[in-house]
Design a protein around this motif. Structure first.
Motif, short mmCIF file in Angstrom:
data_model
loop_
_atom_site.label_atom_id
_atom_site.label_comp_id
_atom_site.label_asym_id
_atom_site.label_seq_id
_atom_site.Cartn_x
_atom_site.Cartn_y
_atom_site.Cartn_z
N UNK A 122 51.39 56.93 60.23
CA UNK A 122 51.95 57.52 59.01
C UNK A 122 51.87 56.49 57.89
N UNK A 123 51.43 56.95 56.70
CA UNK A 123 51.35 56.08 55.53
C UNK A 123 51.88 56.85 54.34
N UNK A 124 52.63 56.17 53.50
CA UNK A 124 53.20 56.87 52.35
C UNK A 124 53.52 55.88 51.23
N UNK A 125 53.34 56.36 50.00
CA UNK A 125 53.70 55.60 48.80
C UNK A 125 52.99 54.25 48.78
N UNK A 126 51.66 54.30 48.75
CA UNK A 126 50.83 53.09 48.76
C UNK A 126 50.02 53.01 47.48
N UNK A 127 49.92 51.80 46.92
CA UNK A 127 49.19 51.55 45.68
C UNK A 127 48.08 50.54 45.98
N UNK A 128 46.89 50.83 45.47
CA UNK A 128 45.75 49.93 45.63
C UNK A 128 45.14 49.67 44.26
N UNK A 129 44.87 48.40 43.96
CA UNK A 129 44.38 48.08 42.62
C UNK A 129 43.46 46.86 42.66
N UNK A 130 42.37 46.94 41.88
CA UNK A 130 41.45 45.81 41.67
C UNK A 130 40.82 45.29 42.96
N UNK A 131 40.49 46.20 43.86
CA UNK A 131 39.79 45.82 45.08
C UNK A 131 38.30 46.11 44.93
N UNK A 132 37.47 45.24 45.51
CA UNK A 132 36.03 45.44 45.40
C UNK A 132 35.51 46.61 46.21
N UNK A 133 36.26 47.01 47.24
CA UNK A 133 35.85 48.14 48.08
C UNK A 133 36.98 49.17 48.13
N UNK A 134 37.08 49.89 49.27
CA UNK A 134 38.05 50.98 49.37
C UNK A 134 39.49 50.49 49.47
N UNK A 135 40.40 51.36 49.10
CA UNK A 135 41.80 51.06 49.31
C UNK A 135 42.21 51.33 50.74
N UNK A 136 42.05 52.57 51.19
CA UNK A 136 42.44 52.98 52.54
C UNK A 136 41.21 53.47 53.28
N UNK A 184 34.27 40.99 41.48
CA UNK A 184 33.30 39.92 41.30
C UNK A 184 32.45 39.83 42.56
N UNK A 185 31.38 39.06 42.50
CA UNK A 185 30.51 38.91 43.66
C UNK A 185 31.25 38.34 44.85
N UNK A 186 32.21 37.47 44.62
CA UNK A 186 32.91 36.81 45.71
C UNK A 186 33.92 37.70 46.41
N UNK A 187 34.44 38.70 45.71
CA UNK A 187 35.48 39.50 46.35
C UNK A 187 35.13 40.99 46.42
N UNK A 188 33.86 41.31 46.30
CA UNK A 188 33.48 42.72 46.25
C UNK A 188 33.74 43.44 47.58
N UNK A 230 31.57 49.97 39.61
CA UNK A 230 30.79 50.19 40.84
C UNK A 230 30.71 51.67 41.13
N UNK A 231 31.08 52.10 42.30
CA UNK A 231 30.74 53.45 42.71
C UNK A 231 31.77 54.51 42.35
N UNK A 232 33.01 54.36 42.77
CA UNK A 232 33.88 55.51 42.59
C UNK A 232 35.35 55.15 42.55
N UNK A 233 36.12 56.08 42.00
CA UNK A 233 37.56 55.95 42.03
C UNK A 233 38.15 56.73 43.19
N UNK A 234 37.41 57.66 43.73
CA UNK A 234 37.91 58.46 44.85
C UNK A 234 36.72 58.94 45.65
N UNK A 235 36.51 58.38 46.83
CA UNK A 235 35.37 58.79 47.65
C UNK A 235 35.74 59.91 48.58
N UNK A 236 36.97 59.98 49.01
CA UNK A 236 37.39 61.10 49.83
C UNK A 236 36.81 61.06 51.22
N UNK A 237 36.37 62.21 51.73
CA UNK A 237 35.85 62.30 53.08
C UNK A 237 34.40 61.85 53.07
#
Length: 596
Positions: free
Chosen positions: A207-221, A189-193, A268-275
């Motif tokens: 080190x990061x491992x076994x992380x889940x990201x869901x329903x975020x307006x921007x990137x996960x990591x 939404x506009x408020x949480x994009x 919005x833009x993408x499911x995986x932006x990568x590098x």
């Protein structure tokens, strides 16, 4: 903070610590603090009250042994009983930060978050005066059962990260770990994009491992500026506004394995932006093992102005009917602010249903010294693969199949733009390519000094468009080599070569198109008496090389004609010359053009 039934455990830990630290080396002040802490435990004065972690200061232990266990407000009763602390469901980050502040003086330690939902109303970070995050802190959850809920209102411009690990250029954060968590937002939404998951900035050895990201307006990591030696594995994302992983700034020595991102609504833009990097310093020495992007709203993997990037396998599955309002590319490697990507190596790319109808290719390549081993493009919307500003690079096996244009725009299976030069393309296979619009091309070549191994076109000849060729070489192209081609003669014709300096090797023709011309042609002609040359019309539609033209004398003329040679070669004719006037009989000859 401590529960009464933990009295024996805390006293035992206190005694063990005293032994390890050699009591003779401790100062009297520390003895007093420890004594007060122990007395408080004996009197039952310290309780699991919800906001006080100060008791940990009275019982420090070596960094490797320090662990704080926190339970959520909705954790099970058993979990709450074994926890050192239970949050109340409001601003739960405050207690996590308090635990970090208790661990910082002893060099760090582990924070265990038990199952349940932790409501995060501001970023998890410590005071920013020196650094935002202590060294040696590890946060570990229980996988998807531990949920950090980003409830921050970032609006349209204020980034809000659940976990904000931030050091500085002179004193980066070291030895950070985040494991087994799920971070969620509040849909898009506009408020949480501007809701994010995790930020690493000015960090070393994370080190990061076994992380889940869901329903975020921007990137996960987000692996930001000056991140170095970061290892991440098993990263999952769903319904993210601007990407699952974003690597930018001058990050280097990044290793990421097993990434899966999925978008179901393409809001919005993408499911995986990568590098990803928009100018300035570019990330380098990045290794990405496996990426799968499902229904991305914009890009599968985007590499911008980066160098020394290695990708194992990339699989991008776009929405079946494409997403016409966005630029959907499975792999995009390109420059920004004039900075060319360099030394990008990709083992395998598989693109399905990707590419926008606004002529956006499924695979877009720019850069120097790229190495792409295998590319498979299935059912592209728009161009299949486009090479633009690509230099000194190698592209191995390219397969584009089962594609059709919309009938209103011309799409090419492979486009080699005029700014592309000095590359090798080992093998190109185009199958099921339908040119219903004008100028739809199988392989369109405008570049320079490129070498093509084997080109094979197997198109659908039932639907044709004007000026649609299997292989089209522009007049501006120069010094390209096509070693061999198997063509269907699809559309207007098999090959259109207007370049005077492009070498065409062995051509195996297929069925005839509307105005298809054979690649092996022959005839007879005569240099008449009184002249020393004649023009032969070969009708090939492309310019053959001199070595592919054969002239055989067919009579014994009245005068010795001397040397015989050809010149003035173009796409329609060539000239046969004799050194002397052949005399009254003229010079009869047969000619043949063969592309070996």
């Amino acid at each position: 903070m401590f529960k009464k039934n933990e009295l024996r455990y805390q006293i035992k830990k206190l005694i063990n610590w005293k032994i390890k630290q050699r009591l003779s080396n401790l100062t009297p002040i520390v003895y007093v603090l420890l004594g007060v802490g122990a007395l408080a435990l004996l009197l039952g004065l310290t309780k699991n009250t919800g906001n006080n972690l100060s008791a940990w200061a009275a019982s420090p232990t070596p960094a490797t042994a320090v662990s704080i266990v926190i339970a959520a407000s909705d954790s099970s009763l058993l979990s709450k009983q074994r926890a050192d602390y239970v949050v109340d469901g409001t601003a739960d980050e405050e207690q996590i930060i308090a635990a970090m502040n208790q661990l910082a003086p002893v060099g760090g330690g582990s924070i265990s978050l038990l199952e349940g939902t932790y409501n995060i109303d501001s970023e998890i970070q410590t005071a920013p005066s020196v650094k935002h995050w202590p060294n040696g802190i590890t946060i570990r959850g229980q996988g998807e059962r531990t949920i950090l809920h980003n409830r921050m209102n970032g609006g349209t411009s204020n980034d809000r990260y659940v976990i904000n690990v931030w050091g500085n250029t002179t004193d980066p954060v070291s030895y950070v770990g985040v494991f087994d968590l799920k971070i969620i937002g509040d849909e898009y939404t506009t408020n949480n994009m501007s809701q994010h998951g995790i930020l690493l900035k000015y960090v070393k050895d994370a080190a990061l491992n076994n992380l889940y990201f869901e329903n975020l307006g921007e990137e996960g990591l987000v692996i930001g500026d000056e991140a170095e030696r970061v290892a991440a594995g098993a990263i999952f994302g769903k319904n993210l506004g601007s990407g699952l992983i974003d690597i930018g700034g001058s990050s280097k020595s990044i290793d990421i394995q097993n990434v899966i991102g999925e978008t179901t609504n393409q809001v919005e833009d993408s499911a995986m932006t990568g590098v990803f990097e928009w100018g300035g310093k570019s990330p380098e020495r990045v290794n990405i093992g496996f990426i799968q992007a499902i229904r991305p709203g914009s890009k599968g993997l985007q590499i911008v102005s980066a160098s020394n990037i290695n990708v194992g396998q990339l699989i991008v599955e776009c929405q079946a009917d494409s997403f016409s309002k966005k630029s959907i590319g499975a792999l995009q490697v390109y420059k920004n602010s004039g900075v060319q990507p360099q030394n990008v190596n990709v083992k395998q790319v598989i693109s399905r249903n990707c590419g926008a109808r606004a002529n956006n290719p499924s695979i877009s390549l720019q850069g120097d010294y790229l190495n792409i081993d295998q590319v498979t493009v299935e059912r592209p919307y728009g161009h299949g693969l486009s090479a633009d500003n690509l230099h000194y690079s190698h592209v191995g096996q390219v397969t584009v199949r089962d594609a059709a244009d919309t009938g209103t725009s011309a799409y090419n299976a492979i486009t080699i733009a005029s700014t592309t030069s000095d590359n090798t393309f080992d093998q190109i296979l185009v199958r099921g390519w339908s040119y219903s619009a004008a100028n739809g091309i199988g392989v369109a070549i405008s570049g320079h000094r490129n070498i093509f191994g084997k080109i094979q076109i197997a198109g659908d000849t039932s639907v044709v468009g004007a000026d649609s060729w299997d292989v089209w070489v522009s007049a501006s192209a120069s010094n390209n080599i096509i070693e061999s081609a198997i063509l269907s003669g699809h559309g207007t014709g098999g090959l259109s070569n207007s370049s005077t300096s492009t070498h065409i090797g062995k051509i195996i023709k297929g069925t005839s198109g509307t105005s298809y011309k054979p690649y092996q042609t022959s005839g007879t002609s005569l240099i008449p008496s009184g002249v020393t040359s004649t023009t032969v019309t070969h009708g090939l539609g492309f310019t053959p090389s001199a070595e592919n033209i054969f002239v055989t004398q067919a009579n014994n003329p009245s005068n010795d004609p001397g040397n015989i040679w050809v010149d003035n070669i173009n796409s329609t004719s060539f000239r046969v010359n004799s050194k002397n006037d052949p005399g009254a009989s003229g010079l009869s000859f047969s000619w043949q053009v063969v592309t070996p």
